[in-house]
Write a protein that holds these residues in place. Structure first.
Motif, short mmCIF file in Angstrom:
data_model
loop_
_atom_site.label_atom_id
_atom_site.label_comp_id
_atom_site.label_asym_id
_atom_site.label_seq_id
_atom_site.Cartn_x
_atom_site.Cartn_y
_atom_site.Cartn_z
N HIS A 92 -3.05 -3.00 13.73
CA HIS A 92 -4.10 -2.92 12.71
C HIS A 92 -3.50 -2.45 11.38
O HIS A 92 -3.77 -3.05 10.33
CB HIS A 92 -5.20 -1.95 13.15
N ALA A 93 -2.72 -1.39 11.44
CA ALA A 93 -2.13 -0.83 10.21
C ALA A 93 -1.21 -1.85 9.53
O ALA A 93 -1.23 -1.99 8.31
CB ALA A 93 -1.37 0.44 10.54
N ASP A 94 -0.42 -2.56 10.31
CA ASP A 94 0.50 -3.54 9.75
C ASP A 94 -0.23 -4.74 9.14
O ASP A 94 0.15 -5.23 8.07
CB ASP A 94 1.49 -4.05 10.82
N ASN A 95 -1.27 -5.20 9.80
CA ASN A 95 -1.99 -6.39 9.34
C ASN A 95 -2.96 -6.10 8.20
O ASN A 95 -3.05 -6.86 7.24
CB ASN A 95 -2.76 -7.03 10.49
N GLN A 108 -10.47 6.61 14.18
CA GLN A 108 -10.90 6.00 12.93
C GLN A 108 -9.72 5.85 11.98
O GLN A 108 -8.96 6.79 11.77
CB GLN A 108 -11.98 6.84 12.27
N CYS A 109 -9.60 4.66 11.40
CA CYS A 109 -8.59 4.41 10.38
C CYS A 109 -9.06 5.12 9.11
O CYS A 109 -10.19 4.90 8.66
CB CYS A 109 -8.44 2.91 10.14
N LYS A 110 -8.22 5.96 8.55
CA LYS A 110 -8.62 6.75 7.37
C LYS A 110 -8.59 5.92 6.08
O LYS A 110 -9.14 6.33 5.07
CB LYS A 110 -7.71 7.97 7.22
N VAL A 111 -7.99 4.73 6.12
CA VAL A 111 -7.93 3.89 4.93
C VAL A 111 -9.20 3.05 4.81
O VAL A 111 -9.87 3.06 3.78
CB VAL A 111 -6.67 2.99 4.95
N CYS A 112 -9.55 2.33 5.89
CA CYS A 112 -10.71 1.43 5.81
C CYS A 112 -11.91 1.93 6.63
O CYS A 112 -12.95 1.28 6.63
CB CYS A 112 -10.33 0.02 6.27
N TYR A 159 0.90 6.41 9.62
CA TYR A 159 0.31 7.75 9.73
C TYR A 159 -0.68 8.07 8.62
O TYR A 159 -1.42 9.03 8.71
CB TYR A 159 1.43 8.80 9.81
N GLN A 160 -0.70 7.26 7.55
CA GLN A 160 -1.77 7.40 6.56
C GLN A 160 -3.07 6.84 7.15
O GLN A 160 -4.14 7.34 6.84
CB GLN A 160 -1.42 6.65 5.29
N CYS A 161 -2.94 5.83 7.95
CA CYS A 161 -4.12 5.26 8.60
C CYS A 161 -4.62 6.15 9.74
O CYS A 161 -5.83 6.35 9.89
CB CYS A 161 -3.81 3.86 9.16
N PHE A 162 -3.70 6.63 10.53
CA PHE A 162 -4.06 7.43 11.71
C PHE A 162 -3.27 8.74 11.73
O PHE A 162 -2.33 8.92 12.50
CB PHE A 162 -3.77 6.62 12.99
N PRO A 163 -3.63 9.69 10.86
CA PRO A 163 -2.86 10.94 10.75
C PRO A 163 -2.90 11.80 12.02
O PRO A 163 -1.97 12.58 12.25
CB PRO A 163 -3.52 11.67 9.57
N HIS A 164 -3.91 11.65 12.82
CA HIS A 164 -4.02 12.48 14.03
C HIS A 164 -2.98 12.10 15.08
O HIS A 164 -2.75 12.85 16.04
CB HIS A 164 -5.42 12.36 14.63
N LEU A 165 -2.30 10.95 14.91
CA LEU A 165 -1.29 10.53 15.87
C LEU A 165 0.11 11.05 15.53
O LEU A 165 1.06 10.82 16.27
CB LEU A 165 -1.25 9.00 15.95
N LYS A 166 0.24 11.78 14.41
CA LYS A 166 1.52 12.38 14.06
C LYS A 166 1.87 13.43 15.10
O LYS A 166 1.05 14.24 15.48
CB LYS A 166 1.44 13.06 12.69
N ALA A 167 3.10 13.36 15.57
CA ALA A 167 3.52 14.30 16.64
C ALA A 167 3.97 15.62 16.13
O ALA A 167 4.26 15.95 15.09
CB ALA A 167 4.63 13.68 17.46
#
Length: 100
Positions: free
Chosen positions: A81-84, A61-65, A92-100
């Motif tokens: 998605h994040a860029d567009n 889930q995107c945390k912004v929208c 990483y604001q959109c998908f924080p769970h993908l931060k390594a």
């Protein structure tokens, strides 16, 4: 034999002996068997709806929208998605769970 409406010379004999039924039947029997087979196949295919499994698979889930994505979505598509959709936000604001 070549005349229209002429029967095979053994047809009366086969019909009397009951061997005609053993010969495999005609188009009606083939149609009935095909219909039965198709019904069995259709009954096996309609085990249930795929909607519940699809909804459960929307785990990213995107945390912004709050847009949801299926769990197998590639990171490239998420970045797209994040860029567009959110050019002012970091990926990483959109998908924080993908931060390594």
């Amino acid at each position: 034999p070549g005349l229209p409406g002429a029967r095979h010379p053994l047809s009366k004999q086969l019909a009397r002996s009951g061997d005609l039924a053993k010969m495999g039947g005609g188009n009606a029997q083939k149609s009935a068997m095909a219909r039965k087979k198709a019904q069995e196949k259709a009954a096996g295919a309609n085990k249930g709806s795929q909607l519940k499994q699809n909804a459960a698979a929307q785990s990213i889930q995107c945390k912004v929208c709050m847009a949801t994505f299926i769990c197998t979505t590639a990171e490239v598509k998420l970045k797209e998605h994040a860029d567009n959709k959110h050019p002012k936000h970091d990926f990483y604001q959109c998908f924080p769970h993908l931060k390594a």
